[in-house]
Scaffold this active site. Sequence first.
Site, PDB file in Angstrom:
ATOM      1  N   SER A  17      39.582  45.289  35.619  1.00 15.31           N
ATOM      2  CA  SER A  17      39.957  45.921  36.887  1.00 15.31           C
ATOM      3  C   SER A  17      41.221  45.268  37.423  1.00 15.31           C
ATOM      4  CB  SER A  17      38.825  45.751  37.903  1.00 15.31           C
ATOM      5  OG  SER A  17      39.347  45.813  39.209  1.00 15.31           O
ATOM      6  N   HIS A  42      40.584  49.689  34.415  1.00 13.84           N
ATOM      7  CA  HIS A  42      39.908  50.247  35.592  1.00 13.84           C
ATOM      8  C   HIS A  42      40.870  50.165  36.779  1.00 13.84           C
ATOM      9  CE1 HIS A  42      36.154  51.064  37.866  1.00 13.84           C
ATOM     10  NE2 HIS A  42      36.632  50.240  38.781  1.00 13.84           N
ATOM     11  N   ASP A  44      41.449  50.668  40.596  1.00 11.60           N
ATOM     12  CA  ASP A  44      40.707  50.783  41.848  1.00 11.60           C
ATOM     13  C   ASP A  44      41.573  51.394  42.937  1.00 11.60           C
ATOM     14  OD1 ASP A  44      38.021  49.757  41.448  1.00 11.60           O
ATOM     15  OD2 ASP A  44      39.013  47.880  40.914  1.00 11.60           O
ATOM     16  N   MET A  46      41.741  52.684  46.741  1.00  9.91           N
ATOM     17  CA  MET A  46      41.053  52.511  48.034  1.00  9.91           C
ATOM     18  C   MET A  46      41.910  53.090  49.150  1.00  9.91           C
ATOM     19  SD  MET A  46      39.696  48.627  47.684  1.00  9.91           S
ATOM     20  CE  MET A  46      38.933  48.034  46.188  1.00  9.91           C
ATOM     21  N   HIS A  75      38.867  54.739  39.591  1.00  4.06           N
ATOM     22  CA  HIS A  75      37.722  54.652  40.505  1.00  4.06           C
ATOM     23  C   HIS A  75      38.189  54.995  41.919  1.00  4.06           C
ATOM     24  CE1 HIS A  75      34.471  51.756  42.350  1.00  4.06           C
ATOM     25  NE2 HIS A  75      34.295  53.012  42.699  1.00  4.06           N
ATOM     26  N   MET A  77      37.721  55.185  45.447  1.00  8.38           N
ATOM     27  CA  MET A  77      36.925  54.736  46.610  1.00  8.38           C
ATOM     28  C   MET A  77      37.585  55.322  47.851  1.00  8.38           C
ATOM     29  SD  MET A  77      36.222  50.843  45.374  1.00  8.38           S
ATOM     30  CE  MET A  77      37.577  50.887  44.211  1.00  8.38           C
ATOM     31  N   MET A 146      27.762  50.495  41.309  1.00 12.13           N
ATOM     32  CA  MET A 146      28.395  49.368  42.006  1.00 12.13           C
ATOM     33  C   MET A 146      27.399  48.220  42.074  1.00 12.13           C
ATOM     34  SD  MET A 146      31.462  50.178  42.655  1.00 12.13           S
ATOM     35  CE  MET A 146      31.828  48.570  43.368  1.00 12.13           C
ATOM     36  N   GLY A 151      35.209  47.452  47.781  1.00 12.24           N
ATOM     37  CA  GLY A 151      36.291  47.113  48.708  1.00 12.24           C
ATOM     38  C   GLY A 151      37.067  45.868  48.313  1.00 12.24           C
ATOM     39  N   ASP A 181      30.132  47.614  37.977  1.00 11.00           N
ATOM     40  CA  ASP A 181      31.377  47.191  38.626  1.00 11.00           C
ATOM     41  C   ASP A 181      31.073  46.229  39.772  1.00 11.00           C
ATOM     42  OD1 ASP A 181      33.937  47.044  39.663  1.00 11.00           O
ATOM     43  OD2 ASP A 181      34.062  49.152  40.246  1.00 11.00           O
ATOM     44  N   GLY A 183      31.255  41.622  40.172  1.00 10.65           N
ATOM     45  CA  GLY A 183      30.574  40.377  39.820  1.00 10.65           C
ATOM     46  C   GLY A 183      30.219  40.257  38.347  1.00 10.65           C
ATOM     47  N   GLY A 203      37.125  42.203  37.096  1.00 10.97           N
ATOM     48  CA  GLY A 203      38.417  41.910  37.701  1.00 10.97           C
ATOM     49  C   GLY A 203      38.671  40.420  37.743  1.00 10.97           C
TER      50      GLY A 203
HETATM   51  C1  DX5 Z   1      35.366  46.577  44.012  1.00 11.85           C
HETATM   52  C2  DX5 Z   1      36.048  47.253  42.851  1.00 11.85           C
HETATM   53  C3  DX5 Z   1      35.906  46.522  41.587  1.00 11.85           C
HETATM   54  C4  DX5 Z   1      36.413  45.112  41.611  1.00 11.85           C
HETATM   55  C5  DX5 Z   1      35.487  44.272  40.828  1.00 11.85           C
HETATM   56  O1  DX5 Z   1      35.371  47.403  45.106  1.00 11.85           O
HETATM   57  O2  DX5 Z   1      35.553  48.563  42.662  1.00 11.85           O
HETATM   58  O3  DX5 Z   1      36.426  47.239  40.484  1.00 11.85           O
HETATM   59  O4  DX5 Z   1      37.692  44.974  41.102  1.00 11.85           O
HETATM   60  O5  DX5 Z   1      35.906  42.992  40.995  1.00 11.85           O
HETATM   61  P1  DX5 Z   1      35.196  41.717  40.385  1.00 11.85           P
HETATM   62  O6  DX5 Z   1      35.066  41.928  38.919  1.00 11.85           O
HETATM   63  O7  DX5 Z   1      36.137  40.640  40.741  1.00 11.85           O
HETATM   64  O8  DX5 Z   1      33.859  41.589  41.077  1.00 11.85           O
HETATM   65 ZN    ZN Z   2      36.040  49.601  40.735  1.00 10.36          ZN
END
Ligand code: DX5
Ligand code: ZN
Length: 235
Positions: A17, A42, A44, A46, A75, A77, A146, A151, A181, A183, A203
């Site tokens: 990500s 990926h 993201d 937002m 993705h 959001m 998720m 976010g 997605d 952690g 990420g």
């Molecule tokens: C969070 C995103 C994720 C994020 C995951 O809102 O959708 O894609 O980048 O980040 P990590 O892998 O650091 O938890």
């Molecule tokens: Zn994501």
Amino acid sequence: MQDLQLPKAGTIEVAPSILSADFAKLADEIAQVEAAGVKMIHLDVMDGHFVPNITIGPPVVAMLRKHSRLVFDTHLMIMEPEKYAKAFIEAGANHLTFHVEVARRPVELIEYIHNMGASCGVCLNPETDVDAIKTVAGLCDMILVMTVHPGFGAQKFIDSAAQKCKRIRELVGPDVRVEVDGGINPETTPIVVSYGADTLVAGNAIFSKPDRAKAVEAIRAACGNDKGNNGGEIR
Ligand code: DX5
Ligand code: ZN
């Protein structure tokens, strides 16, 4: 680049990500994970409304498209995904995921995305029940679960949210991808794989490390039984 497609289900894929990458040199960051052998990235997106953060829009995706042959796993959001889906696909997104929490007519939106030549997914927030996607899950190419509240990157993995993968896997069978997605790292990878996930977004676990190839490899290795090496059977 509509010739680029989501890898067929049956392998475990790592999808780095961009959220934890250096946005001032995104193309270089993506090139590093591309060199590490991943098939998808990926992205993201937002909007500051659906989530309390703002990232990128179609113009950035279009610029990145010129620099990468990876599948753009996008993705969304955002509120009103139906309003922006076309612009992202025209910019070069190969796969679009929208949130079931804000989709007014999810069946129609999935059809619309497919008709434009992209694959499609729905996403559930940690507090959203699997029942919310029951009628549309089978129409999707991938379901996104998720495992943190969307976010921000680098949050703590929520196991109760990840457990939904088990029921989703039962619901969709082996031919639809189940993506997690939030952690995801070498410690949480074996947990989510045991729940039935086959597409691992990461990420912080990749872009906070100086050696991205090594970080990708650490996640693949954590899948066990060589499952994480592209092409490994997971059924
Ligand atoms: C969070 C995103 C994720 C994020 C995951 O809102 O959708 O894609 O980048 O980040 P990590 O892998 O650091 O938890
Ligand atoms: Zn994501």
